[in-house]
Write a protein that holds these residues in place. Structure first.
Motif, short mmCIF file in Angstrom:
data_model
loop_
_atom_site.label_atom_id
_atom_site.label_comp_id
_atom_site.label_asym_id
_atom_site.label_seq_id
_atom_site.Cartn_x
_atom_site.Cartn_y
_atom_site.Cartn_z
N LEU A 9 0.75 -1.29 0.08
CA LEU A 9 0.11 -0.07 -0.20
C LEU A 9 0.85 1.23 -0.04
O LEU A 9 1.85 1.28 0.95
CB LEU A 9 -0.78 0.17 1.26
CG LEU A 9 -1.67 1.34 1.43
CD1 LEU A 9 -2.59 1.69 0.32
CD2 LEU A 9 -2.46 1.25 2.93
N VAL A 10 0.52 2.21 -1.09
CA VAL A 10 1.50 3.29 -0.99
C VAL A 10 0.37 4.64 -0.75
O VAL A 10 -0.67 4.60 -1.47
CB VAL A 10 2.24 3.52 -2.50
CG1 VAL A 10 2.88 4.77 -2.58
CG2 VAL A 10 3.02 2.45 -2.76
N SER A 19 6.94 6.33 -7.98
CA SER A 19 7.89 5.53 -8.55
C SER A 19 7.97 4.18 -7.72
O SER A 19 8.17 3.27 -8.45
CB SER A 19 9.18 6.30 -8.08
OG SER A 19 9.39 7.50 -8.67
N VAL A 20 7.51 4.06 -6.47
CA VAL A 20 7.19 2.90 -5.73
C VAL A 20 6.30 2.22 -6.39
O VAL A 20 6.41 0.71 -6.64
CB VAL A 20 7.04 3.05 -4.09
CG1 VAL A 20 6.65 1.75 -3.45
CG2 VAL A 20 8.32 3.71 -3.58
N ALA A 21 4.96 2.61 -6.55
CA ALA A 21 4.16 2.02 -7.35
C ALA A 21 4.27 1.46 -8.51
O ALA A 21 4.02 0.21 -8.79
CB ALA A 21 2.54 2.93 -7.13
N ALA A 22 4.73 2.17 -9.49
CA ALA A 22 5.17 1.83 -10.81
C ALA A 22 6.05 0.53 -10.61
O ALA A 22 5.98 -0.13 -11.74
CB ALA A 22 5.57 2.93 -11.46
N GLY A 23 7.17 0.94 -10.04
CA GLY A 23 8.34 -0.28 -10.05
C GLY A 23 7.74 -1.54 -9.54
O GLY A 23 7.90 -2.70 -10.00
N ALA A 24 6.85 -1.43 -8.25
CA ALA A 24 6.67 -2.65 -7.55
C ALA A 24 5.41 -3.38 -8.45
O ALA A 24 5.57 -4.65 -8.59
CB ALA A 24 5.96 -2.50 -6.35
N VAL A 136 3.60 -1.01 4.02
CA VAL A 136 2.92 0.10 3.61
C VAL A 136 4.23 0.97 3.36
O VAL A 136 4.94 1.51 4.24
CB VAL A 136 2.26 0.72 4.57
CG1 VAL A 136 1.45 1.88 4.45
CG2 VAL A 136 1.02 -0.36 4.97
N VAL A 137 3.99 2.04 2.36
CA VAL A 137 5.03 2.94 2.20
C VAL A 137 4.47 4.21 2.05
O VAL A 137 3.38 4.78 1.74
CB VAL A 137 5.61 2.91 0.77
CG1 VAL A 137 6.41 4.45 0.52
CG2 VAL A 137 6.63 1.90 0.51
N ILE A 138 4.69 5.27 3.37
CA ILE A 138 3.97 6.50 3.35
C ILE A 138 4.89 7.71 2.40
O ILE A 138 6.17 7.87 2.58
CB ILE A 138 4.09 7.18 4.91
CG1 ILE A 138 3.31 6.05 5.64
CG2 ILE A 138 3.37 8.55 4.82
CD1 ILE A 138 3.43 6.39 7.11
N VAL A 320 15.27 2.52 -2.82
CA VAL A 320 15.78 2.03 -1.80
C VAL A 320 14.98 1.00 -1.14
O VAL A 320 15.26 -0.28 -0.91
CB VAL A 320 16.39 2.99 -0.79
CG1 VAL A 320 16.70 2.54 0.51
CG2 VAL A 320 17.59 3.90 -1.13
N VAL A 321 13.73 1.40 -0.86
CA VAL A 321 12.68 0.73 -0.30
C VAL A 321 12.17 -0.59 -1.30
O VAL A 321 11.78 -1.38 -0.83
CB VAL A 321 11.22 1.55 0.12
CG1 VAL A 321 11.79 2.62 1.10
CG2 VAL A 321 10.61 2.16 -0.87
N ILE A 322 12.05 -0.20 -2.50
CA ILE A 322 11.69 -1.35 -3.53
C ILE A 322 12.66 -2.45 -3.43
O ILE A 322 12.08 -3.63 -3.14
CB ILE A 322 11.77 -0.91 -5.05
CG1 ILE A 322 10.27 0.03 -5.09
CG2 ILE A 322 11.77 -2.04 -5.95
CD1 ILE A 322 10.31 0.60 -6.61
N ARG A 323 13.88 -2.21 -3.27
CA ARG A 323 14.87 -3.40 -3.07
C ARG A 323 14.53 -4.24 -1.76
O ARG A 323 14.58 -5.50 -1.81
CB ARG A 323 16.35 -2.88 -3.04
CG ARG A 323 16.78 -2.27 -4.56
CD ARG A 323 18.07 -2.20 -4.52
NE ARG A 323 18.57 -0.95 -3.91
CZ ARG A 323 18.60 0.20 -4.30
NH1 ARG A 323 18.29 0.30 -5.63
NH2 ARG A 323 19.05 1.20 -3.40
#
Length: 472
Positions: A9-10, A19-24, A136-138, A320-323
């Motif tokens: 959840l972003v 960026s997180v949503a698209a990459g994940a 979750v990513v805030i 960083v968080v995607i990895r």
């Protein structure tokens, strides 16, 4: 109430969240994205994009007034401020589809246009939805900070959010705050025809190298800007078209419009952070080096994490968080290689340590390599000779670089690359830059580091002499 379970959840559809949503999602994760306002966040709608578009309009007006040195007669431009704002909004509209709901739903992201609030450790309620996520990513970003100056709540004022709705050119724009936002908008409006006074409680551009900041501020004063430093605003009074700012030392500044540009505050309100045991303070959400919060299932990135407030930093945090989230790999964010720029004319850019910071940390073991723009042939040809680069070097490796001059924001990339990869000055000096370009400034700065070692060394001269004597 619909219940949704997802991998990720972003919260927030700004630069970092997108960026997180698209990459994940493109790597196979189930992703839900929450955004209760505009897709693209502050950067697209109120920050980087519109400000650079207005700066471009100001540059065009300035060029028309200053063509004589190139053999082109100076003219007084007819500025249509509303049309300049139309240009700004057209730029936003052109970029917006890349950040749109439609694009992200096309990628497979479940986009919900509601505000999210934690109701548990990894559960967030948004409108009629309750989302439970493995992680979750805030990424809720930041908003303009408006200080509690007496009287401010009784007068009309602008921020970087409301500025873009203004259609009439301010006759005299007062700007409280002499940081990057305030200074950029000051020069843009000055060149478009406003009278501008910048009111700064401490030193204008105070976070930058003072030698380089002075070059920018001197240029602005030459163009007609009034910059008042050590002028802490004590009281603001007036009405639309007639606003007065009184400083604590008694100075009084009068103008027609007021722009508050004193900084930004992390968007942590109404997120239910306490319900999820997520620690935060006035700077933002507290995170460790991996951008993880005190709740191990939750990460925070970008402005809301209380670190460097730049769009490209949010994008870096996303990687960083995607990895960590998708691959379970140890991943940590660093700051030493992060560049930033202020898009004034001339531009000012920085990466790593400033000269003062490097001297404090490394003492006499630090050297400074310098090169002036007026010695660069392309800068001479284009009349852009105001500028300077300083590279702070320790044991043959750059630890920081400061640039003021044309295209400084582009030039700093070489030093960001060098610091990120622990390169030596010899590797930068070995680069071949096309001639004539401003890019040669970087190579010449590296050369300036080696010049004393080569041309002033008695040992080098003895070796060369011996070689010449015995070389067949």
């Amino acid at each position: 109430m619909s219940k949704i379970e997802t991998d990720l959840l972003v919260i927030g559809a700004g630069s970092g969240g997108l960026s997180v949503a698209a990459g994940a999602v493109q790597m196979g994760a189930k992703v839900v994205l929450l955004e209760d306002h505009k897709m693209g966040g502050d950067c697209l709608n109120y920050g980087c994009v519109p400000s650079k578009a207005l700066i471009a309009a100001g540059k065009q007006a300035h060029a028309l007034r200053n063509g004589a040195k190139f053999g082109v007669a100076d003219v007084t431009p007819k500025v249509d401020y509303a049309a300049a704002k139309d240009h700004v909004h057209k730029v936003i509209e052109t970029i917006a589809p890349v950040d749109s709901v439609e694009r992200f739903e096309g990628l497979g992201v479940h986009v919900i246009q509601e505000r999210g609030r934690f109701v548990g450790a990894n559960t967030v309620r948004a409108g009629d939805h309750e989302i439970t996520a493995r992680r979750v990513v805030i990424a809720t970003g930041s908003a303009p900070f408006v200080p509690p100056i007496p009287g401010l709540d009784k007068v009309p004022y602008l921020t970087n959010e409301s500025l873009w709705d203004l259609r009439d050119l301010p006759k005299h724009l007062l700007i409280v705050g002499g940081g990057p936002i305030g200074i950029e908008m000051a020069q843009a409006h000055l060149r478009l025809g406003s009278k501008v006074t910048v009111i700064e409680g401490m030193k204008a551009m105070g976070k930058d190298d003072p030698e380089l900041a002075k070059i920018v501020l001197d240029r602005m004063r030459e163009e007609g800007m009034v910059i008042e430093e050590d002028a802490m605003a004590e009281e603001i009074t007036g009405k639309a078209g007639a606003i007065t700012v009184k400083a604590k030392d008694g100075r009084v500044f009068k103008g027609t419009h007021l722009l508050m540009a004193v900084g930004r505050a992390a968007n942590t309100g109404d997120l239910g952070l306490e319900e999820a045991d997520i620690a935060f303070d006035r700077k933002g959400i507290k995170v460790d080096a991996s951008m993880r919060t005190s709740n191990k299932r939750v990460y925070a990135i970008g402005d809301v994490a209380g670190q460097l407030q730049f769009t490209h930093v949010a994008g870096y945090h996303a990687g960083v968080v995607i990895r960590s989230i998708l691959f379970g790999l140890p991943s940590k964010a660093k700051q030493g290689h992060i560049p930033w720029a202020t898009y004034t004319d001339p531009e000012l850019a920085q990466v790593g340590l400033t000269e003062a910071q490097a001297r404090e940390k490394h003492g006499d073991g630090m050297e400074v390599a310098r090169f002036e723009f007026h010695e660069n042939d392309r800068a001479i040809a284009e009349g852009k000779t105001t500028g300077l680069i300083k590279v702070m070097v320790v044991k043959g490796r750059p630890v920081g670089a400061s640039i003021v001059g044309a295209s400084a924001g582009d030039l700093i990339g070489v030093w960001a690359l060098a610091i990120a990869n622990n390169l030596k000055m010899s590797q930068v000096a070995g680069m071949v830059a096309p001639y004539p370009t401003l890019g040669e400034v970087n190579k010449r700065a590296a050369g300036a580091y080696f010049s004393p070692r080569l041309f002033e060394s008695a040992m080098v001269k003895r070796v060369v002499g011996l070689v010449q004597r015995f070389l067949p």
